[in-house]
Design an enzyme around this catalytic site. Structure first.
Site, PDB file in Angstrom:
ATOM      1  N   HIS A   1       0.764  -1.163  -0.152  1.00  7.91           N
ATOM      2  CA  HIS A   1       0.131   0.057  -0.078  1.00  7.91           C
ATOM      3  C   HIS A   1       0.811   1.199   0.028  1.00  7.91           C
ATOM      4  CE1 HIS A   1       1.024   0.210   4.332  1.00  7.91           C
ATOM      5  NE2 HIS A   1       0.717   1.479   4.020  1.00  7.91           N
TER       6      HIS A   1
HETATM    7  C1  UD1 Z   1      -1.550   5.753   5.694  1.00 11.60           C
HETATM    8  C2  UD1 Z   1      -0.456   6.617   6.145  1.00 11.60           C
HETATM    9  C3  UD1 Z   1       0.737   5.185   6.442  1.00 11.60           C
HETATM   10  C4  UD1 Z   1      -0.017   4.164   7.082  1.00 11.60           C
HETATM   11  C5  UD1 Z   1      -1.059   3.600   6.455  1.00 11.60           C
HETATM   12  C6  UD1 Z   1      -2.026   2.340   6.993  1.00 11.60           C
HETATM   13  C7  UD1 Z   1      -0.023   8.786   5.785  1.00 11.60           C
HETATM   14  C8  UD1 Z   1       0.999   9.785   5.144  1.00 11.60           C
HETATM   15  N1  UD1 Z   1       0.261   7.517   5.450  1.00 11.60           N
HETATM   16  O1  UD1 Z   1      -1.489   5.699   4.413  1.00 11.60           O
HETATM   17  O2  UD1 Z   1       1.747   5.614   6.968  1.00 11.60           O
HETATM   18  O3  UD1 Z   1       0.782   2.955   6.856  1.00 11.60           O
HETATM   19  O4  UD1 Z   1      -2.231   4.685   6.393  1.00 11.60           O
HETATM   20  O5  UD1 Z   1      -2.983   1.923   6.177  1.00 11.60           O
HETATM   21  O6  UD1 Z   1      -0.779   9.152   6.788  1.00 11.60           O
HETATM   22  N2  UD1 Z   1      -8.834   5.038   1.144  1.00 11.60           N
HETATM   23  C9  UD1 Z   1     -10.223   4.624   1.252  1.00 11.60           C
HETATM   24  N3  UD1 Z   1     -10.889   4.181   2.143  1.00 11.60           N
HETATM   25  C10 UD1 Z   1     -10.314   4.106   3.633  1.00 11.60           C
HETATM   26  C11 UD1 Z   1      -8.798   4.688   3.617  1.00 11.60           C
HETATM   27  C12 UD1 Z   1      -8.177   4.960   2.417  1.00 11.60           C
HETATM   28  O7  UD1 Z   1     -10.876   4.324   0.083  1.00 11.60           O
HETATM   29  O8  UD1 Z   1     -10.841   3.722   4.548  1.00 11.60           O
HETATM   30  C13 UD1 Z   1      -8.323   5.508  -0.064  1.00 11.60           C
HETATM   31  C14 UD1 Z   1      -8.298   6.967  -0.284  1.00 11.60           C
HETATM   32  O9  UD1 Z   1      -8.940   7.080  -1.582  1.00 11.60           O
HETATM   33  C15 UD1 Z   1      -7.067   7.597  -0.169  1.00 11.60           C
HETATM   34  C16 UD1 Z   1      -5.981   6.235  -0.152  1.00 11.60           C
HETATM   35  O10 UD1 Z   1      -6.939   5.384   0.166  1.00 11.60           O
HETATM   36  O11 UD1 Z   1      -6.744   8.401  -0.835  1.00 11.60           O
HETATM   37  C17 UD1 Z   1      -4.958   6.331   0.688  1.00 11.60           C
HETATM   38  O12 UD1 Z   1      -5.101   6.697   2.118  1.00 11.60           O
HETATM   39  P1  UD1 Z   1      -4.470   7.727   2.999  1.00 11.60           P
HETATM   40  O13 UD1 Z   1      -5.092   7.945   4.095  1.00 11.60           O
HETATM   41  O14 UD1 Z   1      -4.041   8.784   2.141  1.00 11.60           O
HETATM   42  O15 UD1 Z   1      -3.127   7.181   3.013  1.00 11.60           O
HETATM   43  P2  UD1 Z   1      -2.686   5.354   3.251  1.00 11.60           P
HETATM   44  O16 UD1 Z   1      -2.214   5.134   1.949  1.00 11.60           O
HETATM   45  O17 UD1 Z   1      -3.744   4.629   3.616  1.00 11.60           O
END
Ligand code: UD1
Length: 354
Positions: free
Chosen positions: A202
């Site tokens: 991820h």
């Molecule tokens: C975040 C953390 C990372 C951690 C990870 C655990 C930061 C910079 N990164 O990364 O350190 O290891 O969480 O998972 O904070 N999304 C969904 N549904 C959800 C959550 C996210 O659809 O419930 C999608 C969103 O479109 C988003 C993308 O996933 O744009 C990424 O989510 P984001 O919160 O930006 O960061 P992670 O990659 O999850």
């Protein structure tokens, strides 16, 4: 003593669970603020249910966005929450955007700040997480470190006076859940019986680089065992964008697992392939060999003990995953499963000393 925990992303819910239980056992008031960074039921709600975490007192409902938008929205919403609850400690966890937003809010409003999982370093400044953790450690009044290596990093940055070694709270949860799941084989997708590899991918440095993501997915698809890929929403979105097939070859892609199912799936797997921080450590605790699809790791003990190998050359992924089993070990670099208690005691001590 009133502790206010700020969490928002999946691994933070896992770390929150033992802290919530230890704070309650010690009779402290504990306010939980969920930023809403992760909001899907499978990324959030199931963790609160399975790990018996009280419902958050406040939900900021921030959701996704660019780093600036996401972090800024959290900051904007946090002021009023901190003013209302006026905690003795603001406790932030790990290295996500929720961590840095919570840290900045606390220090600007002069609430004492403690950082759990302090002192981890990848020394890779291209990772957003590295900036989040370095800045948070330097803002914190109390750095709660999981390992002696983390303590050394804090010392090297001049932070010894504010640092305490408490152990790793994820170990508390992992060992407890492992005991309760026993040897139960998890429900796995059709076609997965016998040996299988469990994988999660991820991180931005893997998912947002098309060439790298293609090489990782092709490497996994070519493994000689079924690969159960529990797909984070970011992976699904980026793979669709690049036209990469998450069901090719050996791949069996499923939705994120809840925590007990994940522990059972790691235990029963022949090997783990991941870019997650927490999962490298969990694989070690559950004694499943791990291959990490990154150029470095914060959890260097897993490498030193031979249970984790960095896949620096993605063309050799199959060979690295299928390496001989590591030597058995009794080493416990992540503590004895009582880090949450030690954390609450460290908070009490520093609070009384103020
Ligand atoms: C975040 C953390 C990372 C951690 C990870 C655990 C930061 C910079 N990164 O990364 O350190 O290891 O969480 O998972 O904070 N999304 C969904 N549904 C959800 C959550 C996210 O659809 O419930 C999608 C969103 O479109 C988003 C993308 O996933 O744009 C990424 O989510 P984001 O919160 O930006 O960061 P992670 O990659 O999850």
């Amino acid at each position: 003593m009133k502790i206010l925990s700020i969490v928002g992303a999946r691994p933070q819910f896992v770390k929150l669970a033992p802290i919530a239980h230890a704070a309650a056992a010690a009779g402290h008031e504990h306010v939980i603020v969920h930023t809403g960074q992760h909001y899907d039921v499978k990324m959030s709600d199931v963790f609160f249910e399975d790990l018996d975490i009280p419902t958050p007192n406040v939900h900021l409902g921030v959701g996704s966005g660019s780093h600036g938008v996401q972090t800024g929205a959290m900051l904007a919403a946090m002021d009023a929450v901190l003013e209302e609850h006026a905690p003795d400690w603001v406790l932030v966890y790990g290295d996500t955007n929720s961590t840095i937003a919570g840290a900045l809010s606390a220090v600007k409003l002069h609430f004492p700040l403690a950082h759990l999982e302090a002192g981890l370093r990848s020394f890779n400044r291209a990772m957003p997480e590295e900036h989040n953790r370095v800045l948070t450690d330097h803002a914190a009044d109390l750095c709660l470190a999981p390992t002696s290596v983390a303590m050394e990093h804090l010392a090297a940055e001049g932070l010894s006076a504010s640092s305490v070694l408490v152990g790793d709270v994820m170990t508390d949860v992992c060992l407890k859940v492992s005991e309760s799941v026993g040897d139960r084989r998890p429900a796995l997708p059709d076609g997965v019986d016998g040996d299988y590899v469990l994988s999660t991918i991820h991180r931005a440095e893997n998912t947002d680089d098309e060439t790298r993501l293609r090489a990782i997915i092709e490497g996994l698809a070519a493994l000689p065992y079924p690969v159960v890929l529990t797909a984070h929403p970011r992976l699904v979105a980026r793979a669709a964008h690049y036209g990469i097939d998450l069901r090719a070859g050996s791949l069996h892609t499923i939705e994120p697992l809840d925590y007990p199912a994940m522990v059972a799936a790691v235990k029963a797997a022949r090997a783990v392939v991941t870019d997650s921080g927490g999962l490298q450590k969990e694989a070690f605790l559950l004694r499943t060999p791990c291959t990490t699809v990154r150029t470095e790791t914060e959890w260097t003990e897993t490498i030193d003990l031979g249970w984790n190998v960095l896949a620096l050359d993605l063309d050799r992924l199959a060979e690295i995953v299928d390496r001989p089993a590591p030597a058995p070990t009794d080493a416990a670099p992540y503590g004895d499963g009582r880090a949450a208690e030690a954390t609450v005691q460290a908070l009490e001590k520093a609070h009384l000393a103020r």
